[in-house]
Design a protein around this motif. Structure first.
Motif, short mmCIF file in Angstrom:
data_model
loop_
_atom_site.label_atom_id
_atom_site.label_comp_id
_atom_site.label_asym_id
_atom_site.label_seq_id
_atom_site.Cartn_x
_atom_site.Cartn_y
_atom_site.Cartn_z
N VAL A 208 0.84 -1.19 0.00
CA VAL A 208 0.00 0.00 0.00
C VAL A 208 0.88 1.25 0.00
CG1 VAL A 208 -1.91 1.21 1.11
CG2 VAL A 208 -1.70 -1.27 1.38
N TRP A 209 0.69 2.09 -0.99
CA TRP A 209 1.37 3.38 -1.07
C TRP A 209 0.54 4.39 -0.28
CZ3 TRP A 209 -0.45 8.03 -2.93
CH2 TRP A 209 0.50 9.01 -3.26
N ILE A 210 1.19 5.13 0.62
CA ILE A 210 0.50 6.09 1.48
C ILE A 210 1.24 7.42 1.46
CG2 ILE A 210 -0.38 6.57 3.80
CD1 ILE A 210 -0.16 3.62 4.40
N GLN A 211 0.49 8.49 1.27
CA GLN A 211 1.07 9.82 1.36
C GLN A 211 0.33 10.60 2.43
OE1 GLN A 211 1.08 12.14 -2.26
NE2 GLN A 211 2.87 13.27 -1.59
N THR A 212 1.08 11.26 3.32
CA THR A 212 0.49 11.94 4.46
C THR A 212 1.12 13.30 4.68
OG1 THR A 212 2.05 11.12 6.14
CG2 THR A 212 0.20 9.68 5.57
N ARG A 213 0.47 14.10 5.53
CA ARG A 213 1.02 15.36 6.00
C ARG A 213 1.03 15.33 7.51
NH1 ARG A 213 -3.13 19.49 6.12
NH2 ARG A 213 -3.27 18.67 8.22
N ILE A 214 2.15 15.71 8.12
CA ILE A 214 2.25 15.77 9.57
C ILE A 214 3.11 16.97 9.99
CG2 ILE A 214 1.99 13.28 9.96
CD1 ILE A 214 5.04 13.10 10.21
N CYS A 215 2.98 17.36 11.24
CA CYS A 215 3.95 18.23 11.91
C CYS A 215 4.62 17.37 12.97
CB CYS A 215 3.28 19.45 12.54
SG CYS A 215 2.74 20.67 11.34
N LYS A 231 7.53 22.78 15.35
CA LYS A 231 6.08 22.73 15.57
C LYS A 231 5.29 23.25 14.38
CE LYS A 231 6.04 23.21 20.63
NZ LYS A 231 5.53 24.01 21.77
N ASN A 232 5.90 24.12 13.60
CA ASN A 232 5.17 24.79 12.53
C ASN A 232 5.48 24.25 11.13
OD1 ASN A 232 3.96 26.70 14.36
ND2 ASN A 232 5.95 27.70 14.47
N ARG A 233 6.50 23.43 11.00
CA ARG A 233 6.88 22.91 9.69
C ARG A 233 6.03 21.70 9.32
NH1 ARG A 233 12.36 19.87 7.87
NH2 ARG A 233 11.74 18.69 9.71
N GLU A 234 5.43 21.74 8.15
CA GLU A 234 4.65 20.60 7.68
C GLU A 234 5.55 19.67 6.86
OE1 GLU A 234 1.43 22.37 5.47
OE2 GLU A 234 0.10 22.27 7.21
N LEU A 235 5.42 18.37 7.13
CA LEU A 235 6.17 17.35 6.40
C LEU A 235 5.20 16.55 5.55
CD1 LEU A 235 8.50 16.00 9.24
CD2 LEU A 235 8.95 17.84 7.61
N PHE A 236 5.57 16.34 4.30
CA PHE A 236 4.76 15.52 3.39
C PHE A 236 5.50 14.20 3.21
CE2 PHE A 236 3.58 19.86 2.82
CZ PHE A 236 2.21 19.83 2.64
N MET A 237 4.96 13.15 3.82
CA MET A 237 5.63 11.86 3.88
C MET A 237 5.01 10.87 2.90
SD MET A 237 7.69 12.65 6.37
CE MET A 237 8.43 11.03 6.56
N THR A 238 5.85 10.05 2.30
CA THR A 238 5.38 8.96 1.46
C THR A 238 5.98 7.66 1.96
OG1 THR A 238 5.26 10.43 -0.47
CG2 THR A 238 5.19 8.07 -0.89
N TYR A 239 5.12 6.66 2.18
CA TYR A 239 5.54 5.36 2.70
C TYR A 239 5.00 4.24 1.81
CZ TYR A 239 5.20 8.20 7.07
OH TYR A 239 5.25 9.18 8.02
N GLU A 240 5.59 3.07 1.98
CA GLU A 240 5.00 1.85 1.45
C GLU A 240 4.77 0.90 2.62
OE1 GLU A 240 5.97 -0.81 -2.33
OE2 GLU A 240 7.23 -1.36 -0.63
N TRP A 241 3.52 0.51 2.82
CA TRP A 241 3.17 -0.43 3.88
C TRP A 241 2.99 -1.82 3.27
CZ3 TRP A 241 -1.03 1.46 7.86
CH2 TRP A 241 -0.52 2.56 8.58
N THR A 242 3.31 -2.83 4.07
CA THR A 242 2.98 -4.20 3.71
C THR A 242 1.97 -4.73 4.71
OG1 THR A 242 5.16 -4.61 2.75
CG2 THR A 242 3.87 -6.53 3.35
N MET A 243 0.78 -5.03 4.23
CA MET A 243 -0.28 -5.60 5.05
C MET A 243 -0.41 -7.09 4.72
SD MET A 243 -1.52 -2.89 6.72
CE MET A 243 -3.19 -3.32 7.26
N VAL A 244 -0.53 -7.92 5.75
CA VAL A 244 -0.56 -9.36 5.52
C VAL A 244 -1.78 -10.00 6.20
CG1 VAL A 244 1.95 -9.49 5.34
CG2 VAL A 244 0.88 -9.86 7.56
#
Length: 303
Positions: A208-215, A231-244
């Motif tokens: 599963v490809w996941i893209q998120t935004r976090i601080c 505290k104020n910087r937004e991070l745009f993260m992209t991950y690959e999850w493996t679900m089984v």
């Protein structure tokens, strides 16, 4: 100009390998510097399966802002060399950012890969609903970050494989011992796509490809001061999850309809995974998708 940006990123990665790293977000992927692919999906290294607790789980080993294990890569480098490298990196990054329009330039994000063909999975499990599955994934991401910030990892046990639950739990214990709290706030899941399916080692596996935004920032428990992150910087993260899930298992038609594979008694998926009737220990993968690993693809920030 693109060459300058690439050089800056390479130098930043080298510097990060030589300096101590800080814990950040679940699995320690978020960091102080952007990293990873700059615009297109990167399949990265092959997924490897291992039931050993020490080897199984997060597969990111680069500049992820806090991969576990530590490093002595900085031995032999003088402080003056590190300072010079740091100045060069900052100048290159500032020059590259100015050429793109400064702080107000749009954040470049990854493009989602093509959705997987799930026809083989649907042959065995016609009730599988990809949208409901992705809703589960999006909710799980938020729940994990909240549990990480609260430093209460036990509620996540039913949603992760035992090996991965234990691996992340050890990372969180290290943070507790250090007297630090990692805050993950303003969480939003921007996209989720099932990108792959295969049956392997008696398990059905979904990528599963996941893209998120976090601080993301970390504070000292004693003083409350921010020791890393912003505290104020937004991070745009992209991950690959493996679900089984155990091969051959099928989607529950009703919530809470799971049953003990040993005696058939009904089970509450939100409670303990030990059957209250026959005492059998139940694996979450026997009847539902659980998170087995996370791989970092990239991080982009808004400044």
């Amino acid at each position: 100009m693109r060459k300058l940006s690439v050089c800056a990123i390479l130098l930043a990665l080298l510097l990060c390998m030589m300096l101590p790293v800080a814990h950040a977000d679940v699995g320690n992927f978020a960091g102080d510097s952007d990293w990873g692919d700059s615009g297109s999906y990167d399949s990265g290294s092959d997924y490897s399966w291992d039931d050993d607790d020490d080897d199984y789980g997060s597969t990111w080993s680069g500049s992820d802002g806090g991969s576990s294990g530590g490093s002595s890569s900085g031995e032999g480098w003088s402080m003056s060399t590190l300072v010079i490298m740091g100045v060069v990196i900052v100048l290159l990054l500032l020059f590259a950012k100015r050429s793109k329009g400064g702080k107000n330039a749009p954040v470049q994000v990854n493009t989602a890969p093509k959705a997987a063909d799930l026809s083989e999975l649907l042959k065995n499990d016609p009730d599988f609903d990809v949208e409901k599955f992705l809703e589960k994934v999006r909710n799980l991401y938020v729940q994990m970050q909240n549990a990480w910030t609260a430093k209460d990892w036990e509620p996540m046990r039913p949603s992760l494989t035992d090996a991965f639950f234990n691996q992340l739990g050890r990372q969180l214990e290290e943070m507790k011992k250090a007297g630090r709290t990692n805050h993950v706030e303003r969480i939003a899941v921007l996209g989720a796509t099932v990108t792959g399916y295969e049956r392997r080692d008696n398990l059905d596996q979904l990528k599963v490809w996941i893209q998120t935004r976090i601080c993301d920032y970390t504070t000292d428990d004693a003083t409350g001061e921010v020791v890393s992150g912003d505290k104020n910087r937004e991070l745009f993260m992209t991950y690959e999850w493996t679900m089984v899930r155990t091969a051959g298992a099928v989607t529950k038609k009703e919530e809470g309809a799971a049953s003990c594979p040993n005696c058939g008694a009904p089970l509450d998926a939100n409670a303990s995974y030990k059957c209250p009737y026959c005492g059998s220990v139940i694996q979450g993968t026997d009847y539902d998708w659980t998170l087995a690993s996370i791989r970092g693809i990239s991080q982009r920030s808004n400044g």
